[in-house]
Design a protein around this motif. Structure first.
Motif, PDB file in Angstrom:
ATOM      1  N   ALA A   8       0.847  -1.191   0.000  1.00  0.00           N
ATOM      2  CA  ALA A   8       0.000   0.000   0.000  1.00  0.00           C
ATOM      3  C   ALA A   8       0.885   1.244   0.000  1.00  0.00           C
ATOM      4  O   ALA A   8       2.033   1.212   0.440  1.00  0.00           O
ATOM      5  CB  ALA A   8      -0.909   0.015   1.225  1.00  0.00           C
ATOM      6  N   LYS A   9       0.304   2.337  -0.489  1.00  0.00           N
ATOM      7  CA  LYS A   9       0.971   3.634  -0.440  1.00  0.00           C
ATOM      8  C   LYS A   9       0.186   4.507   0.527  1.00  0.00           C
ATOM      9  O   LYS A   9      -1.028   4.663   0.398  1.00  0.00           O
ATOM     10  CB  LYS A   9       0.991   4.288  -1.811  1.00  0.00           C
ATOM     11  N   CYS A  10       0.883   5.071   1.508  1.00  0.00           N
ATOM     12  CA  CYS A  10       0.254   5.974   2.464  1.00  0.00           C
ATOM     13  C   CYS A  10       0.041   7.327   1.789  1.00  0.00           C
ATOM     14  O   CYS A  10       0.975   7.904   1.235  1.00  0.00           O
ATOM     15  CB  CYS A  10       1.129   6.126   3.703  1.00  0.00           C
ATOM     16  N   LEU A  11      -1.165   7.828   1.850  1.00  0.00           N
ATOM     17  CA  LEU A  11      -1.469   9.126   1.256  1.00  0.00           C
ATOM     18  C   LEU A  11      -1.069  10.280   2.166  1.00  0.00           C
ATOM     19  O   LEU A  11      -1.047  11.425   1.724  1.00  0.00           O
ATOM     20  CB  LEU A  11      -2.954   9.207   0.909  1.00  0.00           C
ATOM     21  N   ASN A  12      -0.730   9.990   3.427  1.00  0.00           N
ATOM     22  CA  ASN A  12      -0.280  11.034   4.354  1.00  0.00           C
ATOM     23  C   ASN A  12       1.211  11.317   4.194  1.00  0.00           C
ATOM     24  O   ASN A  12       1.609  12.463   4.018  1.00  0.00           O
ATOM     25  CB  ASN A  12      -0.582  10.655   5.803  1.00  0.00           C
ATOM     26  N   CYS A  13       2.048  10.274   4.293  1.00  0.00           N
ATOM     27  CA  CYS A  13       3.501  10.482   4.260  1.00  0.00           C
ATOM     28  C   CYS A  13       4.147  10.055   2.947  1.00  0.00           C
ATOM     29  O   CYS A  13       5.313  10.333   2.718  1.00  0.00           O
ATOM     30  CB  CYS A  13       4.176   9.764   5.427  1.00  0.00           C
ATOM     31  N   GLY A  14       3.412   9.332   2.093  1.00  0.00           N
ATOM     32  CA  GLY A  14       3.952   8.917   0.801  1.00  0.00           C
ATOM     33  C   GLY A  14       4.737   7.626   0.823  1.00  0.00           C
ATOM     34  O   GLY A  14       5.204   7.162  -0.216  1.00  0.00           O
ATOM     35  N   ASP A  15       4.902   6.993   2.001  1.00  0.00           N
ATOM     36  CA  ASP A  15       5.626   5.727   2.079  1.00  0.00           C
ATOM     37  C   ASP A  15       4.924   4.646   1.275  1.00  0.00           C
ATOM     38  O   ASP A  15       3.691   4.574   1.237  1.00  0.00           O
ATOM     39  CB  ASP A  15       5.721   5.248   3.530  1.00  0.00           C
ATOM     40  N   VAL A  16       5.713   3.788   0.652  1.00  0.00           N
ATOM     41  CA  VAL A  16       5.221   2.595  -0.020  1.00  0.00           C
ATOM     42  C   VAL A  16       5.693   1.425   0.835  1.00  0.00           C
ATOM     43  O   VAL A  16       6.896   1.239   1.027  1.00  0.00           O
ATOM     44  CB  VAL A  16       5.767   2.486  -1.455  1.00  0.00           C
ATOM     45  N   ILE A  17       4.751   0.666   1.374  1.00  0.00           N
ATOM     46  CA  ILE A  17       5.079  -0.433   2.283  1.00  0.00           C
ATOM     47  C   ILE A  17       4.556  -1.742   1.713  1.00  0.00           C
ATOM     48  O   ILE A  17       3.554  -1.756   0.989  1.00  0.00           O
ATOM     49  CB  ILE A  17       4.515  -0.190   3.700  1.00  0.00           C
ATOM     50  N   GLN A  18       5.254  -2.837   2.041  1.00  0.00           N
ATOM     51  CA  GLN A  18       4.869  -4.145   1.517  1.00  0.00           C
ATOM     52  C   GLN A  18       5.085  -5.217   2.568  1.00  0.00           C
ATOM     53  O   GLN A  18       6.105  -5.236   3.255  1.00  0.00           O
ATOM     54  CB  GLN A  18       5.704  -4.477   0.276  1.00  0.00           C
ATOM     55  N   SER A  19       4.117  -6.120   2.684  1.00  0.00           N
ATOM     56  CA  SER A  19       4.254  -7.305   3.525  1.00  0.00           C
ATOM     57  C   SER A  19       4.529  -8.475   2.592  1.00  0.00           C
ATOM     58  O   SER A  19       3.722  -8.789   1.720  1.00  0.00           O
ATOM     59  CB  SER A  19       2.957  -7.546   4.317  1.00  0.00           C
ATOM     60  N   ARG A  20       5.686  -9.112   2.757  1.00  0.00           N
ATOM     61  CA  ARG A  20       6.087 -10.203   1.862  1.00  0.00           C
ATOM     62  C   ARG A  20       5.803 -11.587   2.442  1.00  0.00           C
ATOM     63  O   ARG A  20       5.730 -12.561   1.714  1.00  0.00           O
ATOM     64  CB  ARG A  20       7.565 -10.074   1.539  1.00  0.00           C
ATOM     65  N   PHE A  21       5.721 -11.664   3.766  1.00  0.00           N
ATOM     66  CA  PHE A  21       5.588 -12.957   4.425  1.00  0.00           C
ATOM     67  C   PHE A  21       4.388 -12.965   5.361  1.00  0.00           C
ATOM     68  O   PHE A  21       3.995 -11.926   5.886  1.00  0.00           O
ATOM     69  CB  PHE A  21       6.860 -13.276   5.234  1.00  0.00           C
ATOM     70  N   ARG A  22       3.849 -14.145   5.595  1.00  0.00           N
ATOM     71  CA  ARG A  22       2.721 -14.289   6.514  1.00  0.00           C
ATOM     72  C   ARG A  22       3.099 -13.709   7.882  1.00  0.00           C
ATOM     73  O   ARG A  22       4.199 -13.942   8.382  1.00  0.00           O
ATOM     74  CB  ARG A  22       2.387 -15.772   6.640  1.00  0.00           C
ATOM     75  N   HIS A  23       2.214 -12.936   8.446  1.00  0.00           N
ATOM     76  CA  HIS A  23       2.404 -12.285   9.749  1.00  0.00           C
ATOM     77  C   HIS A  23       3.522 -11.242   9.762  1.00  0.00           C
ATOM     78  O   HIS A  23       4.008 -10.877  10.822  1.00  0.00           O
ATOM     79  CB  HIS A  23       2.637 -13.305  10.865  1.00  0.00           C
ATOM     80  N   GLU A  24       3.942 -10.755   8.588  1.00  0.00           N
ATOM     81  CA  GLU A  24       4.901  -9.647   8.530  1.00  0.00           C
ATOM     82  C   GLU A  24       4.098  -8.352   8.543  1.00  0.00           C
ATOM     83  O   GLU A  24       3.501  -7.961   7.544  1.00  0.00           O
ATOM     84  CB  GLU A  24       5.765  -9.719   7.269  1.00  0.00           C
ATOM     85  N   TYR A  25       4.072  -7.691   9.676  1.00  0.00           N
ATOM     86  CA  TYR A  25       3.299  -6.475   9.900  1.00  0.00           C
ATOM     87  C   TYR A  25       4.218  -5.287   9.648  1.00  0.00           C
ATOM     88  O   TYR A  25       5.230  -5.114  10.327  1.00  0.00           O
ATOM     89  CB  TYR A  25       2.786  -6.467  11.347  1.00  0.00           C
ATOM     90  N   VAL A  26       3.880  -4.471   8.636  1.00  0.00           N
ATOM     91  CA  VAL A  26       4.728  -3.351   8.237  1.00  0.00           C
ATOM     92  C   VAL A  26       3.898  -2.074   8.283  1.00  0.00           C
ATOM     93  O   VAL A  26       2.780  -2.033   7.760  1.00  0.00           O
ATOM     94  CB  VAL A  26       5.274  -3.566   6.804  1.00  0.00           C
ATOM     95  N   SER A  27       4.467  -1.017   8.897  1.00  0.00           N
ATOM     96  CA  SER A  27       3.782   0.274   8.990  1.00  0.00           C
ATOM     97  C   SER A  27       4.571   1.335   8.235  1.00  0.00           C
ATOM     98  O   SER A  27       5.795   1.260   8.127  1.00  0.00           O
ATOM     99  CB  SER A  27       3.653   0.714  10.446  1.00  0.00           C
ATOM    100  N   CYS A  28       3.855   2.352   7.776  1.00  0.00           N
ATOM    101  CA  CYS A  28       4.523   3.495   7.154  1.00  0.00           C
ATOM    102  C   CYS A  28       5.171   4.341   8.249  1.00  0.00           C
ATOM    103  O   CYS A  28       4.907   4.147   9.432  1.00  0.00           O
ATOM    104  CB  CYS A  28       3.530   4.325   6.344  1.00  0.00           C
ATOM    105  N   LYS A  29       6.016   5.304   7.841  1.00  0.00           N
ATOM    106  CA  LYS A  29       6.768   6.074   8.843  1.00  0.00           C
ATOM    107  C   LYS A  29       5.880   6.958   9.711  1.00  0.00           C
ATOM    108  O   LYS A  29       6.223   7.250  10.848  1.00  0.00           O
ATOM    109  CB  LYS A  29       7.870   6.901   8.186  1.00  0.00           C
ATOM    110  N   CYS A  30       4.708   7.374   9.213  1.00  0.00           N
ATOM    111  CA  CYS A  30       3.835   8.209  10.044  1.00  0.00           C
ATOM    112  C   CYS A  30       2.836   7.385  10.850  1.00  0.00           C
ATOM    113  O   CYS A  30       2.129   7.917  11.696  1.00  0.00           O
ATOM    114  CB  CYS A  30       3.115   9.257   9.191  1.00  0.00           C
ATOM    115  N   GLY A  31       2.762   6.084  10.585  1.00  0.00           N
ATOM    116  CA  GLY A  31       1.880   5.203  11.339  1.00  0.00           C
ATOM    117  C   GLY A  31       0.421   5.222  10.923  1.00  0.00           C
ATOM    118  O   GLY A  31      -0.420   4.622  11.579  1.00  0.00           O
ATOM    119  N   ALA A  32       0.102   5.877   9.814  1.00  0.00           N
ATOM    120  CA  ALA A  32      -1.289   5.988   9.385  1.00  0.00           C
ATOM    121  C   ALA A  32      -1.833   4.705   8.775  1.00  0.00           C
ATOM    122  O   ALA A  32      -3.036   4.454   8.816  1.00  0.00           O
ATOM    123  CB  ALA A  32      -1.447   7.134   8.381  1.00  0.00           C
ATOM    124  N   VAL A  33      -0.966   3.875   8.211  1.00  0.00           N
ATOM    125  CA  VAL A  33      -1.419   2.634   7.590  1.00  0.00           C
ATOM    126  C   VAL A  33      -0.395   1.526   7.837  1.00  0.00           C
ATOM    127  O   VAL A  33       0.806   1.785   7.934  1.00  0.00           O
ATOM    128  CB  VAL A  33      -1.667   2.817   6.073  1.00  0.00           C
TER     129      VAL A  33
END
Length: 75
Positions: A8-33
């Motif tokens: 997903a791409k965060c519309l607040n901070c612009g970070d592009v984050i990806q979960s590659r593995f089961r139970h890999e929880y990834v947040s953007c730098k501002c924590g919005a998504v």
């Protein structure tokens, strides 16, 4: 569910984050998504409307290129 990206791409901070593995929880730098689940399941945490889903390699490449261009302009 293999064959797609869980990103997903965060519309607040612009970070592009990806979960590659089961139970890999990834947040953007501002924590919005956050994304979770890799290719096993799709889970999003955050305020609805504060992210754009990314499901293909092409969408990921475009989002990363857009972010790189924006970073370049800010320098």
């Amino acid at each position: 569910m293999a064959g797609f990206l869980n990103a997903a791409k965060c519309l607040n901070c612009g970070d592009v984050i990806q979960s590659r593995f089961r139970h890999e929880y990834v947040s953007c730098k501002c924590g919005a998504v956050s994304v979770d689940g890799g290719t096993s399941y799709v889970k999003r945490s955050g305020e609805p409307g504060c992210w754009v889903d990314i499901r293909t390699e092409e969408e990921l490449a475009a989002a990363l290129e857009e972010k790189a261009q924006k970073n370049k302009q800010e320098q």
